[in-house]
Design an enzyme around this catalytic site. Structure first.
Site, PDB file in Angstrom:
ATOM      1  N   GLY A  53       2.298   2.162  10.655  1.00 44.30           N
ATOM      2  CA  GLY A  53       3.119   3.522  10.367  1.00 44.30           C
ATOM      3  C   GLY A  53       3.958   3.869  11.702  1.00 44.30           C
ATOM      4  O   GLY A  53       4.607   5.070  11.647  1.00 44.30           O
ATOM      5  N   SER A 101       3.417  -2.085  10.338  1.00 40.09           N
ATOM      6  CA  SER A 101       5.015  -2.074  10.360  1.00 40.09           C
ATOM      7  C   SER A 101       5.720  -3.370  10.271  1.00 40.09           C
ATOM      8  O   SER A 101       6.424  -3.951  10.768  1.00 40.09           O
ATOM      9  CB  SER A 101       5.338  -1.680  12.114  1.00 40.09           C
ATOM     10  OG  SER A 101       4.798  -0.144  12.103  1.00 40.09           O
ATOM     11  N   ASN A 133       0.888  -1.090   0.093  1.00 44.00           N
ATOM     12  CA  ASN A 133      -0.080   0.129  -0.011  1.00 44.00           C
ATOM     13  C   ASN A 133       0.873   1.226   0.004  1.00 44.00           C
ATOM     14  O   ASN A 133       1.399   1.583   1.034  1.00 44.00           O
ATOM     15  CB  ASN A 133      -0.776  -0.111   1.423  1.00 44.00           C
ATOM     16  CG  ASN A 133      -1.546   1.254   1.370  1.00 44.00           C
ATOM     17  OD1 ASN A 133      -1.951   2.040   0.536  1.00 44.00           O
ATOM     18  ND2 ASN A 133      -2.141   1.698   2.529  1.00 44.00           N
ATOM     19  N   TRP A 134       1.085   1.808  -1.287  1.00 43.49           N
ATOM     20  CA  TRP A 134       1.708   3.117  -1.274  1.00 43.49           C
ATOM     21  C   TRP A 134       1.376   4.314  -0.640  1.00 43.49           C
ATOM     22  O   TRP A 134       1.912   5.440  -0.717  1.00 43.49           O
ATOM     23  CB  TRP A 134       2.222   3.399  -2.862  1.00 43.49           C
ATOM     24  CG  TRP A 134       3.029   2.191  -3.365  1.00 43.49           C
ATOM     25  CD1 TRP A 134       3.670   1.294  -2.693  1.00 43.49           C
ATOM     26  CD2 TRP A 134       3.883   2.418  -4.635  1.00 43.49           C
ATOM     27  NE1 TRP A 134       4.422   0.381  -3.616  1.00 43.49           N
ATOM     28  CE2 TRP A 134       4.667   1.074  -4.644  1.00 43.49           C
ATOM     29  CE3 TRP A 134       3.785   3.357  -5.818  1.00 43.49           C
ATOM     30  CZ2 TRP A 134       5.345   0.991  -5.816  1.00 43.49           C
ATOM     31  CZ3 TRP A 134       4.663   3.134  -6.693  1.00 43.49           C
ATOM     32  CH2 TRP A 134       5.537   2.013  -6.915  1.00 43.49           C
ATOM     33  N   LYS A 135       0.021   4.456  -0.263  1.00 47.32           N
ATOM     34  CA  LYS A 135      -0.525   5.402   0.303  1.00 47.32           C
ATOM     35  C   LYS A 135      -0.420   6.460  -0.868  1.00 47.32           C
ATOM     36  O   LYS A 135      -0.192   6.228  -1.852  1.00 47.32           O
ATOM     37  CB  LYS A 135      -0.223   5.805   1.446  1.00 47.32           C
ATOM     38  CG  LYS A 135       0.003   4.645   2.480  1.00 47.32           C
ATOM     39  CD  LYS A 135       0.009   5.106   3.833  1.00 47.32           C
ATOM     40  CE  LYS A 135       0.321   3.618   4.740  1.00 47.32           C
ATOM     41  NZ  LYS A 135       0.038   3.867   6.293  1.00 47.32           N
ATOM     42  N   GLU A 190      -5.082  -5.191  10.660  1.00 48.29           N
ATOM     43  CA  GLU A 190      -4.188  -4.082  10.767  1.00 48.29           C
ATOM     44  C   GLU A 190      -4.512  -3.073  12.097  1.00 48.29           C
ATOM     45  O   GLU A 190      -5.305  -2.525  12.027  1.00 48.29           O
ATOM     46  CB  GLU A 190      -4.362  -3.044   9.435  1.00 48.29           C
ATOM     47  CG  GLU A 190      -4.138  -3.823   8.362  1.00 48.29           C
ATOM     48  CD  GLU A 190      -3.418  -2.845   7.329  1.00 48.29           C
ATOM     49  OE1 GLU A 190      -2.439  -2.662   7.084  1.00 48.29           O
ATOM     50  OE2 GLU A 190      -4.133  -1.767   7.063  1.00 48.29           O
ATOM     51  N   HIS A 192      -9.546   1.030   4.903  1.00 46.22           N
ATOM     52  CA  HIS A 192      -8.176   1.031   5.505  1.00 46.22           C
ATOM     53  C   HIS A 192      -8.156   2.043   6.613  1.00 46.22           C
ATOM     54  O   HIS A 192      -9.278   3.030   6.639  1.00 46.22           O
ATOM     55  CB  HIS A 192      -7.201   1.666   4.525  1.00 46.22           C
ATOM     56  CG  HIS A 192      -5.840   1.693   5.198  1.00 46.22           C
ATOM     57  ND1 HIS A 192      -5.300   2.770   5.818  1.00 46.22           N
ATOM     58  CD2 HIS A 192      -4.739   0.884   4.920  1.00 46.22           C
ATOM     59  CE1 HIS A 192      -4.114   2.660   6.011  1.00 46.22           C
ATOM     60  NE2 HIS A 192      -3.868   1.209   5.642  1.00 46.22           N
ATOM     61  N   GLU A 202      -6.874   4.398   7.629  1.00 50.36           N
ATOM     62  CA  GLU A 202      -6.727   5.970   7.569  1.00 50.36           C
ATOM     63  C   GLU A 202      -7.964   6.474   6.831  1.00 50.36           C
ATOM     64  O   GLU A 202      -8.316   7.737   6.890  1.00 50.36           O
ATOM     65  CB  GLU A 202      -5.619   6.306   6.396  1.00 50.36           C
ATOM     66  CG  GLU A 202      -4.208   6.057   7.197  1.00 50.36           C
ATOM     67  CD  GLU A 202      -3.025   5.661   6.583  1.00 50.36           C
ATOM     68  OE1 GLU A 202      -3.132   5.605   5.168  1.00 50.36           O
ATOM     69  OE2 GLU A 202      -2.098   5.309   6.913  1.00 50.36           O
ATOM     70  N   GLY A 243       2.790  -1.185   4.361  1.00 49.62           N
ATOM     71  CA  GLY A 243       2.771   0.297   3.980  1.00 49.62           C
ATOM     72  C   GLY A 243       4.234   0.773   3.647  1.00 49.62           C
ATOM     73  O   GLY A 243       4.872   0.669   2.664  1.00 49.62           O
ATOM     74  N   GLY A 244       4.972   1.369   4.675  1.00 46.36           N
ATOM     75  CA  GLY A 244       6.323   2.074   4.457  1.00 46.36           C
ATOM     76  C   GLY A 244       7.230   1.244   3.874  1.00 46.36           C
ATOM     77  O   GLY A 244       7.838   1.608   2.822  1.00 46.36           O
TER      78      GLY A 244
END
Ligand code: PEP
Length: 249
Positions: free
Chosen positions: A169, A208, A11-13, A163, A91, A93, A229-230
């Site tokens: 994150g 994470s 997930n590149w956001k 999640e 998600h 966010e 993610g990151g």
């Protein structure tokens, strides 16, 4: 037990670039014939670039509505026509920053399936909810919103991503045991509706995940890969996470 093919989803956001698509996709191609489904969720404006590179992809959200006067929204049907196969739904966010309710999440899930996209339903508790021992209650409520609207059979063609919000994150990963306990709770809950859905549905862990912890997380009985993610923006970390998923069922 059903053999479940692992998934590693990036997930590149709202990150990434045309250059990053080229860099990551040339690595991801190597997993095509291996026992892992690697899926990239780029920002919507980069979706066609990922599709052009022949990599499985999806949107990070979709509109719950059919085509119409909804300025700025992502239409599920068009995303599918563009070549997307999946979409993230709910998600954290989206839930926290854009106030998506359980009901809206269920509507988006329905719209995804109607449009030919496979939904990856994201669920998870906040830190306060975990401290109040409400993890199972929250996760069950988020999943039930979809089952109540669409029936358990709708989960046949879907994926769930657990999640914990406190792990996204933050660098605070759930331990493999903590994550496995919630994954098992989810599978047991599904089992009470339908044994076949429960044994075949893939449940991903997200929060994470990195190249150091992925192997021990993916080794858990009910963890079928990860939503990353990151670390999905870093070629070496992402490929090493993919390597740790290959063959891990
Ligand atoms: C995510 O965005 O779904 C996620 C899990 O992020 P991170 O891996 O950076 O915690």
């Amino acid at each position: 037990m059903t053999q479940r093919k692992p998934i590693v989803a990036g997930n590149w956001k709202m990150n990434g670039s045309f250059e990053l698509v080229a860099e990551i996709c040339s690595e991801v191609k190597k997993y095509k014939n291996l026992n892992v489904d690697v899926i990239i969720f780029p920002p919507a404006l980069l979706l066609s670039e990922v599709v052009k590179n022949g990599i499985e992809s999806g949107t990070q959200t979709i509109s719950e509505f059919d085509a119409g006067a909804y300025t700025g929204e992502i239409q599920a049907q068009l995303a599918h026509e563009l070549g997307a196969k999946y979409t993230l739904i709910g998600h954290s966010e989206r839930r926290s920053i854009f106030n998506e309710s359980d009901q809206q999440v269920a509507d988006k899930f329905a719209q995804a399936q109607k449009s030919g996209l496979t939904p990856i339903l994201c669920v998870g508790e906040t830190e306060a909810e975990r401290e109040a021992a409400q993890t199972e209650q929250v996760v069950a409520r988020q999943i039930r919103a979809v089952i109540d609207k669409l029936g358990i059979a709708a989960l046949n063609d879907s994926v769930i991503a657990y999640e914990p919000v406190w792990a996204i994150g933050t660098g605070k990963t759930a331990t493999p045991e903590q994550a496995q306990a919630v994954h098992k709770f989810i599978r047991d809950m599904l089992n009470s509706y339908d044994k076949q859905v429960a044994s075949s549905l893939r449940i991903l862990y997200g929060g994470s995940v990195n190249e150091k912890n992925s192997e021990s997380l993916f080794a858990q009985a009910d963890i079928d890969g990860g939503l990353i993610g990151g670390a999905s923006l870093k070629k070496d970390a992402f490929t090493s996470i993919c390597n740790s998923a290959v063959g891990n069922v």
